[in-house]
Design an enzyme around this catalytic site. Structure first.
Site, mmCIF file in Angstrom:
data_model
loop_
_atom_site.group_PDB
_atom_site.id
_atom_site.type_symbol
_atom_site.label_atom_id
_atom_site.label_comp_id
_atom_site.label_asym_id
_atom_site.label_seq_id
_atom_site.Cartn_x
_atom_site.Cartn_y
_atom_site.Cartn_z
ATOM 1 N N ASN A 82 0.878 -1.164 0.000
ATOM 2 C CA ASN A 82 0.000 0.000 0.000
ATOM 3 C C ASN A 82 0.922 1.222 0.000
ATOM 4 O O ASN A 82 1.427 1.623 1.051
ATOM 5 C CB ASN A 82 -0.889 -0.051 1.251
ATOM 6 C CG ASN A 82 -1.873 1.102 1.313
ATOM 7 O OD1 ASN A 82 -1.797 2.044 0.516
ATOM 8 N ND2 ASN A 82 -2.771 1.049 2.261
ATOM 9 N N ARG B 252 -2.449 -2.081 -3.563
ATOM 10 C CA ARG B 252 -3.642 -1.261 -3.401
ATOM 11 C C ARG B 252 -3.526 -0.096 -4.378
ATOM 12 O O ARG B 252 -2.536 0.635 -4.357
ATOM 13 C CB ARG B 252 -3.725 -0.722 -1.983
ATOM 14 C CG ARG B 252 -4.878 0.228 -1.841
ATOM 15 C CD ARG B 252 -4.805 1.014 -0.577
ATOM 16 N NE ARG B 252 -5.996 1.838 -0.451
ATOM 17 C CZ ARG B 252 -6.028 2.964 0.234
ATOM 18 N NH1 ARG B 252 -4.973 3.399 0.853
ATOM 19 N NH2 ARG B 252 -7.133 3.655 0.297
ATOM 20 N N HIS C 47 -12.585 3.184 -0.371
ATOM 21 C CA HIS C 47 -12.624 2.173 0.702
ATOM 22 C C HIS C 47 -13.305 0.893 0.203
ATOM 23 O O HIS C 47 -13.850 0.125 1.014
ATOM 24 C CB HIS C 47 -13.415 2.652 1.934
ATOM 25 C CG HIS C 47 -12.764 3.737 2.729
ATOM 26 N ND1 HIS C 47 -13.487 4.782 3.290
ATOM 27 C CD2 HIS C 47 -11.483 3.961 3.075
ATOM 28 C CE1 HIS C 47 -12.666 5.584 3.943
ATOM 29 N NE2 HIS C 47 -11.433 5.111 3.820
ATOM 30 N N ARG D 190 -11.529 15.931 7.065
ATOM 31 C CA ARG D 190 -12.297 16.341 5.876
ATOM 32 C C ARG D 190 -13.719 16.701 6.257
ATOM 33 O O ARG D 190 -14.324 16.042 7.098
ATOM 34 C CB ARG D 190 -12.341 15.211 4.844
ATOM 35 C CG ARG D 190 -10.982 14.826 4.310
ATOM 36 C CD ARG D 190 -11.107 13.719 3.257
ATOM 37 N NE ARG D 190 -9.874 12.961 3.203
ATOM 38 C CZ ARG D 190 -9.805 11.632 3.150
ATOM 39 N NH1 ARG D 190 -10.893 10.899 3.107
ATOM 40 N NH2 ARG D 190 -8.637 11.038 3.114
ATOM 41 N N GLU E 121 -8.272 -4.863 5.146
ATOM 42 C CA GLU E 121 -8.074 -4.554 3.734
ATOM 43 C C GLU E 121 -6.900 -5.329 3.139
ATOM 44 O O GLU E 121 -6.944 -5.741 1.984
ATOM 45 C CB GLU E 121 -7.876 -3.042 3.572
ATOM 46 C CG GLU E 121 -9.179 -2.288 3.807
ATOM 47 C CD GLU E 121 -9.009 -0.792 4.035
ATOM 48 O OE1 GLU E 121 -8.632 -0.412 5.160
ATOM 49 O OE2 GLU E 121 -9.249 -0.023 3.102
#
Ligand code: ADP
Length: 402
Positions: free
Chosen positions: A10, A95, A184, A245, A388
Protein backbone atom coordinates in the site's frame (compact mmCIF):
# COMPACT_ATOMS: atom_id res chain seq x y z
CA UNK A 1 6.86 -26.13 -4.29
CA UNK A 2 3.62 -24.24 -4.82
CA UNK A 3 3.80 -20.53 -4.37
CA UNK A 4 1.31 -19.50 -1.69
CA UNK A 5 2.69 -16.22 -0.39
CA UNK A 6 1.35 -12.81 -1.34
CA UNK A 7 3.10 -9.53 -0.63
CA UNK A 8 0.57 -6.71 -0.20
CA UNK A 9 1.85 -3.19 -0.85
CA UNK A 10 0.00 0.00 0.00
CA UNK A 11 2.14 2.84 -1.33
CA UNK A 12 1.32 6.38 -0.25
CA UNK A 13 3.05 9.60 -1.26
CA UNK A 14 5.60 9.35 1.56
CA UNK A 15 4.92 5.91 3.01
CA UNK A 16 4.72 2.23 2.16
CA UNK A 17 2.70 -0.20 4.25
CA UNK A 18 3.25 -3.88 3.58
CA UNK A 19 2.22 -7.33 4.70
CA UNK A 20 3.41 -10.75 3.65
CA UNK A 21 0.73 -13.42 3.94
CA UNK A 22 0.59 -17.16 3.43
CA UNK A 23 -2.70 -17.91 1.71
CA UNK A 24 -2.85 -21.55 2.83
CA UNK A 25 -4.15 -20.34 6.19
CA UNK A 26 -4.26 -16.54 5.66
CA UNK A 27 -1.40 -16.25 8.19
CA UNK A 28 0.58 -13.04 8.36
CA UNK A 29 4.30 -13.77 8.07
CA UNK A 30 5.48 -10.18 8.40
CA UNK A 31 4.02 -6.69 8.57
CA UNK A 32 5.64 -3.30 8.37
CA UNK A 33 5.66 0.33 7.45
CA UNK A 34 8.10 2.79 5.94
CA UNK A 35 7.28 6.38 6.85
CA UNK A 36 8.55 9.82 5.88
CA UNK A 37 10.19 8.61 2.67
CA UNK A 38 12.32 11.38 1.16
CA UNK A 39 12.97 13.06 4.51
CA UNK A 40 15.95 12.90 6.85
CA UNK A 41 13.88 11.20 9.51
CA UNK A 42 12.56 8.21 7.55
CA UNK A 43 11.68 5.16 9.58
CA UNK A 44 11.16 1.52 8.68
CA UNK A 45 9.33 -0.60 11.23
CA UNK A 46 9.36 -4.28 10.42
CA UNK A 47 7.65 -7.00 12.43
CA UNK A 48 8.26 -10.65 11.53
CA UNK A 49 5.43 -12.85 12.78
CA UNK A 50 6.94 -16.26 12.12
CA UNK A 51 8.32 -18.24 15.03
CA UNK A 52 5.83 -17.13 17.68
CA UNK A 53 7.22 -13.78 18.80
CA UNK A 54 6.47 -10.40 17.30
CA UNK A 55 9.70 -8.48 17.95
CA UNK A 56 9.78 -5.38 15.77
CA UNK A 57 12.94 -4.01 14.22
CA UNK A 58 13.33 -0.33 13.45
CA UNK A 59 15.60 1.42 10.99
CA UNK A 60 15.90 5.16 11.41
CA UNK A 61 17.63 7.45 8.94
CA UNK A 62 17.08 8.89 5.49
CA UNK A 63 15.36 6.70 2.89
CA UNK A 64 15.54 8.71 -0.33
CA UNK A 65 12.64 7.32 -2.37
CA UNK A 66 10.21 4.45 -2.86
CA UNK A 67 12.85 2.35 -4.59
CA UNK A 68 15.18 2.61 -1.59
CA UNK A 69 12.22 1.93 0.70
CA UNK A 70 11.21 -1.27 -1.06
CA UNK A 71 14.81 -2.46 -1.22
CA UNK A 72 15.09 -1.93 2.54
CA UNK A 73 11.85 -3.86 3.05
CA UNK A 74 13.18 -6.70 0.86
CA UNK A 75 16.36 -6.83 2.96
CA UNK A 76 14.39 -7.00 6.19
CA UNK A 77 12.19 -9.79 4.81
CA UNK A 78 15.30 -11.68 3.67
CA UNK A 79 16.72 -11.59 7.21
CA UNK A 80 13.73 -13.64 8.32
CA UNK A 81 14.06 -16.10 5.45
CA UNK A 82 11.12 -14.42 3.68
CA UNK A 83 13.05 -12.79 0.85
CA UNK A 84 11.31 -11.61 -2.30
CA UNK A 85 13.46 -14.03 -4.34
CA UNK A 86 11.64 -16.94 -2.68
CA UNK A 87 9.86 -19.34 -5.05
CA UNK A 88 7.05 -19.39 -2.51
CA UNK A 89 6.10 -15.82 -3.39
CA UNK A 90 3.13 -16.06 -5.80
CA UNK A 91 2.44 -12.38 -6.54
CA UNK A 92 2.45 -8.84 -5.28
CA UNK A 93 -0.96 -7.27 -4.62
CA UNK A 94 -0.99 -3.48 -4.89
CA UNK A 95 -3.64 -1.26 -3.40
CA UNK A 96 -4.53 1.20 -6.15
CA UNK A 97 -6.85 3.98 -5.08
CA UNK A 98 -8.52 4.99 -8.34
CA UNK A 99 -9.55 2.56 -11.03
CA UNK A 100 -12.14 4.85 -12.62
CA UNK A 101 -14.79 3.05 -14.61
CA UNK A 102 -12.21 0.91 -16.39
CA UNK A 103 -11.35 -1.45 -13.57
CA UNK A 104 -14.25 -3.32 -12.06
CA UNK A 105 -12.15 -6.08 -10.54
CA UNK A 106 -8.55 -6.94 -9.57
CA UNK A 107 -6.31 -6.88 -12.60
CA UNK A 108 -2.91 -8.31 -13.48
CA UNK A 109 -0.71 -5.35 -14.30
CA UNK A 110 0.87 -5.03 -17.73
CA UNK A 111 1.97 -1.93 -19.67
CA UNK A 112 -1.58 -1.20 -20.86
CA UNK A 113 -2.99 -1.44 -17.34
CA UNK A 114 -0.24 0.76 -15.97
CA UNK A 115 -0.91 3.35 -18.68
CA UNK A 116 -4.61 3.37 -17.77
CA UNK A 117 -3.82 3.86 -14.06
CA UNK A 118 -1.63 6.80 -15.14
CA UNK A 119 -4.47 8.18 -17.26
CA UNK A 120 -6.56 8.33 -14.08
CA UNK A 121 -4.05 10.55 -12.25
CA UNK A 122 -6.10 13.73 -12.90
CA UNK A 123 -8.99 12.28 -10.86
CA UNK A 124 -6.69 10.94 -8.09
CA UNK A 125 -3.71 13.30 -8.01
CA UNK A 126 -2.83 12.51 -4.39
CA UNK A 127 -2.94 8.73 -4.60
CA UNK A 128 -2.44 7.14 -8.00
CA UNK A 129 1.11 8.52 -8.59
CA UNK A 130 2.38 6.85 -5.39
CA UNK A 131 0.63 3.61 -6.31
CA UNK A 132 2.26 3.70 -9.75
CA UNK A 133 5.69 4.23 -8.20
CA UNK A 134 5.14 1.25 -5.90
CA UNK A 135 4.18 -0.94 -8.86
CA UNK A 136 7.21 0.07 -10.94
CA UNK A 137 9.65 -0.52 -8.11
CA UNK A 138 8.16 -3.94 -7.31
CA UNK A 139 8.27 -4.86 -11.01
CA UNK A 140 11.95 -3.94 -11.14
CA UNK A 141 12.70 -6.07 -8.08
CA UNK A 142 10.94 -9.19 -9.41
CA UNK A 143 10.16 -8.76 -13.13
CA UNK A 144 8.99 -12.39 -13.43
CA UNK A 145 6.33 -12.08 -10.72
CA UNK A 146 2.66 -11.25 -11.38
CA UNK A 147 1.79 -7.81 -10.03
CA UNK A 148 -1.90 -7.34 -9.34
CA UNK A 149 -3.77 -4.07 -8.86
CA UNK A 150 -6.69 -4.14 -6.40
CA UNK A 151 -8.74 -0.97 -6.75
CA UNK A 152 -10.45 0.99 -3.97
CA UNK A 153 -13.13 2.01 -6.43
CA UNK A 154 -13.86 -1.42 -7.99
CA UNK A 155 -16.52 -2.56 -5.50
CA UNK A 156 -18.52 0.58 -6.22
CA UNK A 157 -18.66 0.15 -9.99
CA UNK A 158 -21.99 -1.70 -9.57
CA UNK A 159 -23.67 1.56 -8.46
CA UNK A 160 -26.55 2.45 -10.79
CA UNK A 161 -26.20 5.64 -12.82
CA UNK A 162 -28.90 7.23 -10.68
CA UNK A 163 -26.55 7.03 -7.68
CA UNK A 164 -23.27 7.55 -9.50
CA UNK A 165 -24.10 10.70 -11.49
CA UNK A 166 -24.09 14.22 -10.14
CA UNK A 167 -26.91 16.40 -11.39
CA UNK A 168 -24.69 18.60 -13.53
CA UNK A 169 -24.44 19.13 -17.27
CA UNK A 170 -23.91 15.66 -18.72
CA UNK A 171 -21.47 16.75 -21.43
CA UNK A 172 -19.23 18.59 -18.98
CA UNK A 173 -19.38 15.67 -16.53
CA UNK A 174 -18.47 13.13 -19.20
CA UNK A 175 -15.71 15.21 -20.71
CA UNK A 176 -13.98 15.49 -17.34
CA UNK A 177 -15.00 12.08 -15.98
CA UNK A 178 -16.88 13.74 -13.13
CA UNK A 179 -19.06 11.21 -11.31
CA UNK A 180 -19.24 9.45 -7.98
CA UNK A 181 -16.64 6.67 -7.81
CA UNK A 182 -16.51 5.88 -4.07
CA UNK A 183 -13.51 4.64 -2.10
CA UNK A 184 -12.62 2.17 0.70
CA UNK A 185 -14.08 -0.45 -1.67
CA UNK A 186 -11.94 -3.36 -0.44
CA UNK A 187 -13.14 -2.66 3.09
CA UNK A 188 -16.81 -2.34 2.10
CA UNK A 189 -16.55 -5.58 0.11
CA UNK A 190 -14.85 -7.49 2.90
CA UNK A 191 -17.04 -6.18 5.72
CA UNK A 192 -20.33 -6.70 3.86
CA UNK A 193 -19.34 -10.31 3.13
CA UNK A 194 -18.20 -10.93 6.72
CA UNK A 195 -21.46 -9.44 7.99
CA UNK A 196 -23.46 -11.89 5.86
CA UNK A 197 -21.30 -14.69 7.28
CA UNK A 198 -22.00 -13.47 10.82
CA UNK A 199 -25.73 -13.71 10.06
CA UNK A 200 -25.26 -17.21 8.68
CA UNK A 201 -26.32 -16.09 5.20
CA UNK A 202 -24.82 -15.82 1.73
CA UNK A 203 -23.93 -12.26 0.64
CA UNK A 204 -26.68 -12.47 -2.03
CA UNK A 205 -29.28 -12.99 0.68
CA UNK A 206 -28.68 -9.82 2.69
CA UNK A 207 -28.79 -6.03 2.44
CA UNK A 208 -26.14 -4.30 4.54
CA UNK A 209 -25.25 -0.72 5.42
CA UNK A 210 -21.48 -0.61 6.02
CA UNK A 211 -20.11 2.29 8.06
CA UNK A 212 -16.34 2.47 7.57
CA UNK A 213 -15.34 5.01 10.22
CA UNK A 214 -11.59 5.57 10.31
CA UNK A 215 -9.72 8.80 9.94
CA UNK A 216 -11.30 8.82 6.48
CA UNK A 217 -14.90 7.65 6.70
CA UNK A 218 -17.51 6.37 4.26
CA UNK A 219 -20.85 4.60 4.27
CA UNK A 220 -22.15 2.20 1.66
CA UNK A 221 -25.43 0.53 0.83
CA UNK A 222 -24.83 -3.05 -0.26
CA UNK A 223 -27.78 -4.88 -1.79
CA UNK A 224 -27.49 -8.64 -2.21
CA UNK A 225 -23.69 -8.40 -2.29
CA UNK A 226 -23.44 -5.47 -4.72
CA UNK A 227 -22.82 -1.83 -3.85
CA UNK A 228 -25.76 0.39 -4.82
CA UNK A 229 -24.62 3.64 -3.18
CA UNK A 230 -21.68 5.03 -1.26
CA UNK A 231 -20.96 8.33 0.44
CA UNK A 232 -17.61 9.27 -1.11
CA UNK A 233 -17.74 10.69 -4.60
CA UNK A 234 -15.35 11.95 -7.25
CA UNK A 235 -12.81 12.15 -4.44
CA UNK A 236 -12.79 10.96 -0.82
CA UNK A 237 -13.99 14.40 0.32
CA UNK A 238 -17.74 13.81 -0.02
CA UNK A 239 -20.03 12.29 2.57
CA UNK A 240 -19.52 11.76 6.28
CA UNK A 241 -17.72 14.08 8.67
CA UNK A 242 -14.15 12.73 8.87
CA UNK A 243 -11.02 13.29 10.93
CA UNK A 244 -9.83 16.23 8.82
CA UNK A 245 -12.30 16.34 5.88
CA UNK A 246 -15.58 18.22 5.85
CA UNK A 247 -17.65 15.68 3.97
CA UNK A 248 -20.87 17.06 2.41
CA UNK A 249 -21.34 20.79 2.14
CA UNK A 250 -23.12 23.25 -0.10
CA UNK A 251 -20.79 23.63 -3.12
CA UNK A 252 -21.47 27.37 -2.95
CA UNK A 253 -19.32 27.47 0.21
CA UNK A 254 -16.38 27.15 -2.17
CA UNK A 255 -17.45 30.13 -4.34
CA UNK A 256 -18.03 32.11 -1.18
CA UNK A 257 -14.57 31.33 0.18
CA UNK A 258 -13.04 32.29 -3.18
CA UNK A 259 -15.02 35.50 -3.68
CA UNK A 260 -15.53 36.79 -0.18
CA UNK A 261 -12.59 35.30 1.77
CA UNK A 262 -10.29 35.64 -1.31
CA UNK A 263 -8.92 32.15 -0.82
CA UNK A 264 -7.16 30.35 -3.68
CA UNK A 265 -8.37 26.98 -4.97
CA UNK A 266 -5.39 25.30 -3.31
CA UNK A 267 -6.12 27.00 0.00
CA UNK A 268 -9.74 25.87 -0.13
CA UNK A 269 -8.61 22.35 -1.05
CA UNK A 270 -6.33 22.28 2.01
CA UNK A 271 -9.03 23.76 4.23
CA UNK A 272 -11.63 21.16 3.27
CA UNK A 273 -9.33 18.12 3.12
CA UNK A 274 -6.89 18.79 5.94
CA UNK A 275 -8.28 21.41 8.31
CA UNK A 276 -11.96 20.53 8.48
CA UNK A 277 -13.96 17.62 9.87
CA UNK A 278 -13.33 16.90 13.54
CA UNK A 279 -10.01 18.77 13.55
CA UNK A 280 -11.67 21.89 12.19
CA UNK A 281 -14.60 21.62 14.56
CA UNK A 282 -12.72 20.97 17.80
CA UNK A 283 -8.98 20.78 17.17
CA UNK A 284 -8.74 17.00 17.57
CA UNK A 285 -9.31 14.22 15.06
CA UNK A 286 -8.76 11.26 17.37
CA UNK A 287 -12.10 10.01 18.67
CA UNK A 288 -10.42 8.83 21.88
CA UNK A 289 -9.36 12.37 22.68
CA UNK A 290 -12.73 13.81 21.63
CA UNK A 291 -14.72 11.47 23.89
CA UNK A 292 -12.27 12.09 26.75
CA UNK A 293 -12.79 15.84 26.40
CA UNK A 294 -16.55 15.34 26.30
CA UNK A 295 -16.28 13.46 29.58
CA UNK A 296 -14.71 16.56 31.07
CA UNK A 297 -17.63 18.68 29.90
CA UNK A 298 -15.84 20.23 26.89
CA UNK A 299 -18.61 21.90 24.85
CA UNK A 300 -16.57 22.23 21.65
CA UNK A 301 -15.78 18.52 21.60
CA UNK A 302 -19.44 17.73 22.34
CA UNK A 303 -20.66 19.85 19.43
CA UNK A 304 -18.14 18.24 17.05
CA UNK A 305 -19.32 14.79 18.18
CA UNK A 306 -22.96 15.78 17.70
CA UNK A 307 -22.28 17.03 14.17
CA UNK A 308 -20.41 13.78 13.37
CA UNK A 309 -23.32 11.69 14.67
CA UNK A 310 -25.99 13.80 12.97
CA UNK A 311 -24.37 13.21 9.56
CA UNK A 312 -23.95 9.51 10.27
CA UNK A 313 -27.62 9.16 11.17
CA UNK A 314 -28.66 10.93 7.98
CA UNK A 315 -26.71 8.37 5.94
CA UNK A 316 -28.19 5.44 7.87
CA UNK A 317 -31.65 6.84 7.13
CA UNK A 318 -30.85 7.55 3.50
CA UNK A 319 -29.41 4.10 2.88
CA UNK A 320 -32.35 2.45 4.65
CA UNK A 321 -34.51 4.19 2.04
CA UNK A 322 -32.17 3.24 -0.83
CA UNK A 323 -32.12 -0.42 0.22
CA UNK A 324 -35.81 -0.72 1.13
CA UNK A 325 -35.05 -3.63 3.44
CA UNK A 326 -31.99 -3.56 5.71
CA UNK A 327 -30.75 -6.77 7.33
CA UNK A 328 -27.69 -5.36 9.07
CA UNK A 329 -25.73 -2.22 9.85
CA UNK A 330 -22.01 -2.95 10.27
CA UNK A 331 -19.53 -0.66 12.00
CA UNK A 332 -15.88 -0.96 11.03
CA UNK A 333 -12.41 0.72 11.00
CA UNK A 334 -10.69 2.56 13.88
CA UNK A 335 -13.70 4.51 15.16
CA UNK A 336 -16.38 1.99 14.16
CA UNK A 337 -14.56 -0.93 15.78
CA UNK A 338 -13.51 0.86 18.96
CA UNK A 339 -15.77 3.79 19.81
CA UNK A 340 -18.81 2.31 21.58
CA UNK A 341 -20.09 5.84 22.22
CA UNK A 342 -20.25 6.55 18.48
CA UNK A 343 -22.12 3.32 17.77
CA UNK A 344 -24.61 3.96 20.56
CA UNK A 345 -25.26 7.56 19.52
CA UNK A 346 -25.52 6.76 15.80
CA UNK A 347 -28.27 4.22 16.37
CA UNK A 348 -30.10 6.03 19.21
CA UNK A 349 -33.64 7.01 18.25
CA UNK A 350 -33.72 4.83 15.11
CA UNK A 351 -36.05 2.21 16.62
CA UNK A 352 -38.64 2.97 13.93
CA UNK A 353 -36.07 1.78 11.38
CA UNK A 354 -35.69 -1.45 13.36
CA UNK A 355 -32.36 -0.43 14.86
CA UNK A 356 -31.21 -0.75 18.46
CA UNK A 357 -27.99 -1.40 20.36
CA UNK A 358 -27.66 -3.52 23.51
CA UNK A 359 -25.54 -1.51 25.95
CA UNK A 360 -23.76 -4.55 27.42
CA UNK A 361 -22.95 -6.11 24.06
CA UNK A 362 -21.81 -2.73 22.75
CA UNK A 363 -19.38 -2.36 25.64
CA UNK A 364 -17.59 -5.67 24.93
CA UNK A 365 -14.27 -5.23 23.13
CA UNK A 366 -12.86 -7.80 20.74
CA UNK A 367 -11.19 -8.59 17.43
CA UNK A 368 -13.93 -10.88 16.11
CA UNK A 369 -17.08 -9.90 14.19
CA UNK A 370 -19.92 -9.63 16.68
CA UNK A 371 -23.54 -8.56 17.05
CA UNK A 372 -24.36 -5.67 19.37
CA UNK A 373 -28.13 -5.46 18.78
CA UNK A 374 -30.67 -6.96 21.18
CA UNK A 375 -32.43 -10.14 20.08
CA UNK A 376 -35.74 -8.38 19.44
CA UNK A 377 -34.23 -5.87 16.98
CA UNK A 378 -35.44 -6.27 13.39
CA UNK A 379 -32.09 -5.16 11.96
CA UNK A 380 -28.81 -6.66 13.17
CA UNK A 381 -26.21 -4.13 14.31
CA UNK A 382 -22.70 -5.54 14.09
CA UNK A 383 -19.08 -4.65 14.74
CA UNK A 384 -17.02 -6.22 11.96
CA UNK A 385 -13.26 -5.54 12.01
CA UNK A 386 -12.04 -4.72 8.54
CA UNK A 387 -8.94 -6.28 6.98
CA UNK A 388 -8.07 -4.55 3.73
CA UNK A 389 -4.69 -6.28 3.42
CA UNK A 390 -6.23 -9.74 3.74
CA UNK A 391 -8.86 -8.79 1.17
CA UNK A 392 -6.19 -7.54 -1.27
CA UNK A 393 -4.17 -10.72 -0.71
CA UNK A 394 -7.25 -12.94 -1.16
CA UNK A 395 -8.27 -11.22 -4.41
CA UNK A 396 -4.68 -11.28 -5.70
CA UNK A 397 -4.20 -14.96 -4.90
CA UNK A 398 -7.54 -15.90 -6.44
CA UNK A 399 -6.64 -14.03 -9.64
CA UNK A 400 -3.19 -15.57 -10.11
CA UNK A 401 -4.62 -19.03 -9.49
CA UNK A 402 -7.58 -18.64 -11.81
P1 ADP B 1 -7.23 5.26 8.71
O1 ADP B 1 -6.94 3.89 8.17
O2 ADP B 1 -8.31 6.00 8.00
O3 ADP B 1 -6.03 6.10 8.98
P2 ADP B 1 -8.18 3.87 11.09
O4 ADP B 1 -9.25 3.01 10.57
O5 ADP B 1 -6.93 3.24 11.58
O6 ADP B 1 -7.87 5.08 10.14
O7 ADP B 1 -8.82 4.73 12.29
C1 ADP B 1 -8.06 5.67 13.00
C2 ADP B 1 -8.97 6.40 13.95
O8 ADP B 1 -9.65 5.47 14.80
C3 ADP B 1 -8.24 7.32 14.92
O9 ADP B 1 -8.03 8.59 14.37
C4 ADP B 1 -9.21 7.38 16.10
O10 ADP B 1 -10.12 8.44 15.90
C5 ADP B 1 -9.98 6.09 16.01
N1 ADP B 1 -9.68 5.14 17.11
C6 ADP B 1 -8.68 4.25 17.18
N2 ADP B 1 -8.73 3.57 18.34
C7 ADP B 1 -9.79 4.05 19.03
C8 ADP B 1 -10.38 3.78 20.31
N3 ADP B 1 -9.88 2.84 21.11
N4 ADP B 1 -11.46 4.47 20.66
C9 ADP B 1 -11.99 5.42 19.85
N5 ADP B 1 -11.49 5.73 18.64
C10 ADP B 1 -10.40 5.06 18.24
Amino acid sequence: MTATRILVLNSGSSSVKYQLLDMRDNARLAVGLVERIGEETSRLKHTPLTGGGAESRELNGPIADHEAALKAVAEELAKDGLGLDSPELAAVGHRVVHGGLTFTKPTVIDDTVLAEIERLVPVAPLHNPANITGIKVAQALRPDLPQVAVFDTAFHTTMPESAARYAIDVQTADEHRIRRYGFHGTSHAYVSRETAKLLGKAPEEVNVIVLHLGNGASASAVKAGACVDTSMGLTPLEGLVMGTRSGDLDPAVIFHLARVAQMSVDEIDTLLNKKSGMVGLCGDNDMREITRRMGEGDEQARLAFDIYIHRLKKYIGAYSAVLGRVDAVAFTAGVGENAAAVREAAVAGLEELGLAVDADLNAVRGDEPRLISPEYARVAVAVVPTDEELEIATQTYALVNS
